[in-house]
Scaffold this motif. Structure first.
Motif, PDB file in Angstrom:
ATOM      1  N   SER A  40      -6.705   3.856  -1.728  1.00  0.00           N
ATOM      2  CA  SER A  40      -5.607   2.706  -0.485  1.00  0.00           C
ATOM      3  C   SER A  40      -4.471   3.277  -1.122  1.00  0.00           C
ATOM      4  O   SER A  40      -4.169   3.428  -2.132  1.00  0.00           O
ATOM      5  CB  SER A  40      -6.326   1.251  -0.385  1.00  0.00           C
ATOM      6  OG  SER A  40      -5.641   0.606  -0.116  1.00  0.00           O
ATOM      7  N   CYS A  41      -3.382   3.024  -0.348  1.00  0.00           N
ATOM      8  CA  CYS A  41      -2.286   4.087  -1.020  1.00  0.00           C
ATOM      9  C   CYS A  41      -1.612   1.821  -1.150  1.00  0.00           C
ATOM     10  O   CYS A  41      -0.149   1.531  -1.825  1.00  0.00           O
ATOM     11  CB  CYS A  41      -1.206   3.836   0.440  1.00  0.00           C
ATOM     12  SG  CYS A  41      -1.143   5.733   0.961  1.00  0.00           S
TER      13      CYS A  41
ATOM     14  N   MET B  88      -2.467  11.553 -11.040  1.00  0.00           N
ATOM     15  CA  MET B  88      -2.637  13.316 -10.575  1.00  0.00           C
ATOM     16  C   MET B  88      -0.817  13.967 -10.650  1.00  0.00           C
ATOM     17  O   MET B  88      -0.070  13.720 -10.630  1.00  0.00           O
ATOM     18  CB  MET B  88      -2.162  13.046  -8.592  1.00  0.00           C
ATOM     19  CG  MET B  88      -4.352  12.938  -7.864  1.00  0.00           C
ATOM     20  SD  MET B  88      -4.065  13.103  -6.324  1.00  0.00           S
ATOM     21  CE  MET B  88      -3.338  14.312  -6.037  1.00  0.00           C
ATOM     22  N   LEU B  89      -1.281  15.005 -11.081  1.00  0.00           N
ATOM     23  CA  LEU B  89      -0.300  16.441 -11.629  1.00  0.00           C
ATOM     24  C   LEU B  89       0.026  17.328 -11.326  1.00  0.00           C
ATOM     25  O   LEU B  89      -0.972  17.415 -12.392  1.00  0.00           O
ATOM     26  CB  LEU B  89       0.380  15.254 -13.098  1.00  0.00           C
ATOM     27  CG  LEU B  89       1.743  15.852 -13.266  1.00  0.00           C
ATOM     28  CD1 LEU B  89       3.234  14.988 -12.127  1.00  0.00           C
ATOM     29  CD2 LEU B  89       2.322  15.398 -14.746  1.00  0.00           C
TER      30      LEU B  89
ATOM     31  N   MET C 173      -4.666  14.940  -0.013  1.00  0.00           N
ATOM     32  CA  MET C 173      -5.478  14.965   0.550  1.00  0.00           C
ATOM     33  C   MET C 173      -4.871  14.003   1.747  1.00  0.00           C
ATOM     34  O   MET C 173      -3.847  12.960   1.298  1.00  0.00           O
ATOM     35  CB  MET C 173      -6.676  13.849   0.598  1.00  0.00           C
ATOM     36  CG  MET C 173      -7.980  13.524   0.894  1.00  0.00           C
ATOM     37  SD  MET C 173      -8.784  12.290  -0.110  1.00  0.00           S
ATOM     38  CE  MET C 173      -8.163  10.670   0.613  1.00  0.00           C
ATOM     39  N   GLN C 174      -5.075  14.009   3.163  1.00  0.00           N
ATOM     40  CA  GLN C 174      -4.732  13.595   4.111  1.00  0.00           C
ATOM     41  C   GLN C 174      -5.089  11.982   4.392  1.00  0.00           C
ATOM     42  O   GLN C 174      -5.824  11.616   4.143  1.00  0.00           O
ATOM     43  CB  GLN C 174      -5.389  13.305   5.987  1.00  0.00           C
ATOM     44  CG  GLN C 174      -4.622  14.747   6.388  1.00  0.00           C
ATOM     45  CD  GLN C 174      -3.141  14.888   5.713  1.00  0.00           C
ATOM     46  OE1 GLN C 174      -2.222  15.679   5.550  1.00  0.00           O
ATOM     47  NE2 GLN C 174      -2.596  13.904   7.035  1.00  0.00           N
ATOM     48  N   CYS C 175      -4.186  11.095   4.003  1.00  0.00           N
ATOM     49  CA  CYS C 175      -4.851   9.233   3.669  1.00  0.00           C
ATOM     50  C   CYS C 175      -5.316   8.693   5.176  1.00  0.00           C
ATOM     51  O   CYS C 175      -4.120   9.000   6.365  1.00  0.00           O
ATOM     52  CB  CYS C 175      -3.807   8.695   3.416  1.00  0.00           C
ATOM     53  SG  CYS C 175      -4.336   7.084   2.466  1.00  0.00           S
ATOM     54  N   ALA C 176      -5.891   8.110   4.937  1.00  0.00           N
ATOM     55  CA  ALA C 176      -6.741   7.319   5.863  1.00  0.00           C
ATOM     56  C   ALA C 176      -6.936   5.502   5.524  1.00  0.00           C
ATOM     57  O   ALA C 176      -7.807   5.116   6.133  1.00  0.00           O
ATOM     58  CB  ALA C 176      -8.482   7.388   7.300  1.00  0.00           C
ATOM     59  N   CYS C 177      -6.082   5.086   4.991  1.00  0.00           N
ATOM     60  CA  CYS C 177      -6.326   4.153   4.435  1.00  0.00           C
ATOM     61  C   CYS C 177      -5.621   2.274   5.162  1.00  0.00           C
ATOM     62  O   CYS C 177      -6.309   1.374   5.620  1.00  0.00           O
ATOM     63  CB  CYS C 177      -5.481   3.803   3.134  1.00  0.00           C
ATOM     64  SG  CYS C 177      -3.982   3.220   3.049  1.00  0.00           S
TER      65      CYS C 177
ATOM     66  N   ASN D 219       1.561   0.125   4.073  1.00  0.00           N
ATOM     67  CA  ASN D 219       2.415   0.787   3.082  1.00  0.00           C
ATOM     68  C   ASN D 219       2.257   2.455   3.226  1.00  0.00           C
ATOM     69  O   ASN D 219       1.955   3.343   2.703  1.00  0.00           O
ATOM     70  CB  ASN D 219       2.371   0.471   1.805  1.00  0.00           C
ATOM     71  CG  ASN D 219       2.914  -1.052   1.788  1.00  0.00           C
ATOM     72  OD1 ASN D 219       3.524  -1.417   3.033  1.00  0.00           O
ATOM     73  ND2 ASN D 219       2.339  -1.684   1.491  1.00  0.00           N
ATOM     74  N   CYS D 220       0.730   2.771   4.169  1.00  0.00           N
ATOM     75  CA  CYS D 220       0.110   4.127   3.845  1.00  0.00           C
ATOM     76  C   CYS D 220       0.889   5.057   3.360  1.00  0.00           C
ATOM     77  O   CYS D 220       2.703   5.141   4.756  1.00  0.00           O
ATOM     78  CB  CYS D 220      -0.204   4.390   4.838  1.00  0.00           C
ATOM     79  SG  CYS D 220      -1.651   5.551   4.925  1.00  0.00           S
ATOM     80  N   ARG D 221       0.995   5.797   2.703  1.00  0.00           N
ATOM     81  CA  ARG D 221       1.906   7.343   2.856  1.00  0.00           C
ATOM     82  C   ARG D 221       1.252   8.207   3.399  1.00  0.00           C
ATOM     83  O   ARG D 221       2.514   9.488   4.035  1.00  0.00           O
ATOM     84  CB  ARG D 221       1.842   7.627   1.236  1.00  0.00           C
ATOM     85  CG  ARG D 221       2.261   6.067   0.102  1.00  0.00           C
ATOM     86  CD  ARG D 221       2.328   7.087  -1.337  1.00  0.00           C
ATOM     87  NE  ARG D 221       1.950   6.719  -1.694  1.00  0.00           N
ATOM     88  CZ  ARG D 221       0.974   6.824  -2.637  1.00  0.00           C
ATOM     89  NH1 ARG D 221       0.562   5.244  -2.426  1.00  0.00           N
ATOM     90  NH2 ARG D 221      -0.079   7.010  -2.822  1.00  0.00           N
ATOM     91  N   GLN D 222       0.477   8.367   4.140  1.00  0.00           N
ATOM     92  CA  GLN D 222      -0.234   8.982   5.283  1.00  0.00           C
ATOM     93  C   GLN D 222      -0.279  10.578   4.291  1.00  0.00           C
ATOM     94  O   GLN D 222      -1.767  11.106   4.864  1.00  0.00           O
ATOM     95  CB  GLN D 222       1.255   9.915   5.549  1.00  0.00           C
ATOM     96  CG  GLN D 222       1.534   8.774   7.156  1.00  0.00           C
ATOM     97  CD  GLN D 222       0.722   8.144   7.935  1.00  0.00           C
ATOM     98  OE1 GLN D 222       0.157   8.493   8.926  1.00  0.00           O
ATOM     99  NE2 GLN D 222       1.032   7.328   7.406  1.00  0.00           N
TER     100      GLN D 222
END
Length: 163
Positions: free
Chosen positions: A74-75, A107-108, A114-118, A122-125
């Motif tokens: 989740s964002c 992550m680095l 990944m496409q976000c669907a949270c 504040n979703c970053r997409q």
């Protein structure tokens, strides 16, 4: 399905997910990441299961086992990972609530997104590497101490170079 005193694995809108089996107080350790260690090249050979690897250093990953394997993003997370690779509650969590963390804090690699669907306001997409997050969010996560150590070292090195 009961796997741990504080959580259950159940159906989430994302597939399987982790849910609080009872109320969980902020700061409570919920579970620990466990699994076989591997390098980046090995994760690439896993094809569709590549996302089961959690990056723990620049070329080091853990092939996540249950229950952590079923944790979702989740964002606007209610959980996070600490330096001991323990998932803990960022805030009080109600019984039945899904346990969610921000994948970007581990992550680095400049490889996986990944496409976000949270559904968060504040979703970053798109879920991307930590250093690609908005600077304000990077600072916030660093202050909370929920960024894996190898990323913290990288950020400190980048700051030293620019000083």
């Amino acid at each position: 399905m009961k796997n741990h005193p504080l959580l259950v694995i159940g159906q989430s809108r994302f597939g399987k997910g982790l849910f609080a089996d009872a109320s969980i107080a902020a700061g409570t350790v919920i579970c620990k990441v466990s699994g076989k260690q591997m390098d980046f090249h090995t994760t690439l050979q896993m094809n569709e299961k590549e996302s089961h690897g959690l990056q723990i250093d620049f070329d080091s990953y853990i092939l996540c086992e249950a229950p952590f394997l079923y944790s979702n993003h989740s964002c606007e997370p209610n959980c996070a990972l600490n330096k001991k690779l323990e998932m803990f509650a960022l805030r009080d969590i109600a019984a039945g609530e899904e346990l969610l963390w921000d994948y970007s804090t581990s992550m680095l690699e400049r490889h996986w997104t990944m496409q976000c669907a949270c559904g968060s306001s504040n979703c970053r997409q798109v879920i991307r590497d930590f250093d690609l997050l908005p600077m304000e969010l990077q600072r916030y996560y660093l202050r909370l101490g929920i960024v894996l150590p190898f990323i913290e070292r990288f950020v400190q090195q980048q700051l030293a170079k620019s000083a």
